[in-house]
Design a protein around this motif. Structure first.
Motif, short mmCIF file in Angstrom:
data_model
loop_
_atom_site.label_atom_id
_atom_site.label_comp_id
_atom_site.label_asym_id
_atom_site.label_seq_id
_atom_site.Cartn_x
_atom_site.Cartn_y
_atom_site.Cartn_z
N GLU A 145 -5.22 0.48 6.94
CA GLU A 145 -5.76 -0.05 5.69
C GLU A 145 -5.01 -1.28 5.22
OE1 GLU A 145 -7.51 4.20 3.99
OE2 GLU A 145 -5.58 3.44 3.28
N ARG B 25 -6.12 -4.30 7.09
CA ARG B 25 -7.40 -4.83 6.63
C ARG B 25 -7.22 -5.60 5.32
NH1 ARG B 25 -7.79 -3.82 11.26
NH2 ARG B 25 -9.04 -2.11 12.14
N SER C 261 -8.00 -9.66 4.90
CA SER C 261 -9.27 -9.76 4.19
C SER C 261 -9.57 -11.20 3.78
CB SER C 261 -9.26 -8.86 2.95
OG SER C 261 -8.32 -9.31 2.00
N ARG D 287 -3.56 6.48 8.31
CA ARG D 287 -4.57 5.63 7.69
C ARG D 287 -3.96 4.39 7.04
NH1 ARG D 287 -8.43 8.63 3.68
NH2 ARG D 287 -9.11 6.46 3.52
N GLU E 190 -7.97 6.30 -4.33
CA GLU E 190 -7.76 5.39 -3.22
C GLU E 190 -8.95 5.47 -2.30
OE1 GLU E 190 -6.96 2.68 -1.16
OE2 GLU E 190 -5.37 3.05 -2.56
N GLY E 191 -9.22 4.35 -1.62
CA GLY E 191 -10.44 4.27 -0.85
C GLY E 191 -11.40 3.35 -1.55
N SER F 156 -3.07 -2.20 -3.19
CA SER F 156 -4.16 -1.24 -3.08
C SER F 156 -4.45 -0.58 -4.41
CB SER F 156 -3.81 -0.17 -2.04
OG SER F 156 -2.68 0.58 -2.48
N HIS G 63 0.86 -1.19 0.00
CA HIS G 63 0.00 0.00 0.00
C HIS G 63 0.89 1.23 0.00
CE1 HIS G 63 -3.38 2.53 0.55
NE2 HIS G 63 -3.50 2.47 1.87
N GLY H 23 -13.17 -0.97 0.39
CA GLY H 23 -12.49 -0.49 -0.80
C GLY H 23 -12.17 -1.64 -1.73
N TYR I 90 -13.01 -0.43 7.17
CA TYR I 90 -12.43 -0.18 5.84
C TYR I 90 -13.24 -0.86 4.75
CZ TYR I 90 -9.22 -0.30 1.88
OH TYR I 90 -8.67 -0.18 0.63
#
Length: 257
Positions: free
Chosen positions: A122, A125, A129, A118, A218-219, A149, A104, A181, A179
Motif C-alpha cells: 500500500e 502505491r 500515485s 499489506r 483504513e482502506g 494514509s 503508513h 483508497g 489498491y
C-alpha cells in the motif's frame, strides 16, 4: 504461519533521478541516506534499528515497534525538508534533490526478498500515485511532497498529536493497480490547491484541504460527519429531528438567526 505485526512504514523516492548523469546520481544517493539519518537522529527515531529496502533513489523502511508516529510525521519531516533545502541551496535546479515521501501504519514483516504484508504494498502505491507526483510538480520551489494514509492522518494529525494542522493536508482518493483508497497530501511551504483530476491522472479525485472532517477506516473510506464540538459553518442549515415525547415545560422551540 508468520508473525502478525503492525509497524510504522516510511517510503521515499527521488524525482527525476533517471534524467541526471552518473555523478549526480551518486551525489543524490549519498544525500538521501545522509538526510534520512540526520532527520531520524533529530527526531529520536533510531535509524540504526530500521529495517530497510534500498533501490538507488528510493528507500522503504519498516520502523521498530513503538516508533513514534507523531515524531515521524512532524519532527522528522521538518528536519528532512530543512535538510533538502540546505542541500539544494548551492546546486543548479537540474541537480536538485526533490523527494516524494509516504508514511503508513499496517501489517509488515521482513521476508526473503524484502517485506511482506499489506502495508509495504500500500505504501508503494501511495508513493507512486499520480496525485502525489502532481503535487510535487505543481510546487516547483518545494523540495518534498508528503502523503500519509488514512490511519496515520486520522489517528495522528486529526487528533492534534502534531504541530502540523489538519488543514495543511489535502484529501485525495487514489486508484493504483490493486489498491484504492484515500491519502492526505502535504507539500511543505506550498499552500496552493492540488492539481485537479485532469492533472493528477485517472482515478485521482482531490477534495481540497482536510479540515475537521472525520476519519474513516483504513482502506480509504471516511465518514462525512463533523466532530461533535465543531462549530456550524456560516450559511449551513441545522435540522434537529426529535422522536418521541419531549417533556420541556416553559421551553420555546423555533429558529434563531
Amino acid at each position: 504461519m508468520g508473525t502478525f505485526r503492525r509497524r510504522l512504514l516510511l517510503a521515499v523516492d527521488a524525482k527525476g533521478y533517471g534524467r541526471v548523469d552518473v555523478v549526480t546520481q551518486r551525489q543524490l544517493q549519498e544525500a538521501i541516506q545522509n538526510l534520512l539519518t540526520a532527520a531520524a537522529d533529530a527526531s529520536g527515531l533510531e535509524r540504526e534499528r530500521w529495517e530497510t529496502q534500498v533501490g538507488g533513489d528510493s528507500v522503504l523502511a519498516v520502523l521498530p515497534e513503538g516508533a513514534s508516529e507523531p515524531h515521524l510525521v512532524d519532527t522528522f519531516m521538518r528536519h528532512l525538508d530543512a535538510g533538502l533545502r540546505e542541500f539544494n541551496h548551492t546546486r543548479t535546479r537540474e541537480a536538485w534533490l526533490r523527494l516524494r515521501v509516504a508514511v503508513h501504519f499496517g501489517t509488515a514483516a521482513v521476508a526473503a526478498n524484502g517485506f511482506e504484508g499489506r502495508a509495504p504494498v500500500e505504501i508503494g502505491r501511495m508513493l507512486d500515485s499520480a496525485p502525489l507526483r502532481s503535487a510535487l510538480d505543481a510546487a516547483p520551489e518545494a523540495c518534498m511532497a508528503l502523503a500519509v494514509s488514512s490511519t496515520v492522518f486520522n489517528d495522528v494529525v486529526r487528533e492534534a498529536y502534531t504541530t502540523i494542522r489538519a488543514r495543511e493536508f489535502h484529501e485525495v482518493r487514489i486508484e493504483e493497480k490493486e489498491y484504492a483508497g484515500r491519502i492526505w497530501i502535504r507539500v511543505p511551504g506550498h499552500d496552493g490547491p492540488l492539481p485537479g483530476p485532469g492533472a493528477a491522472g485517472a482515478g485521482a479525485a482531490p477534495s481540497g484541504p482536510a479540515g475537521p472532517a472525520p476519519g474513516g477506516a483504513e482502506g480509504g473510506e471516511s465518514s462525512d460527519a463533523r466532530p461533535l464540538n465543531a462549530p456550524t459553518p456560516p450559511g449551513d442549515t441545522v435540522v434537529q429531528v426529535i422522536s418521541g415525547t419531549v417533556h420541556a415545560p416553559g421551553a420555546v422551540f423555533g429558529i434563531s438567526k
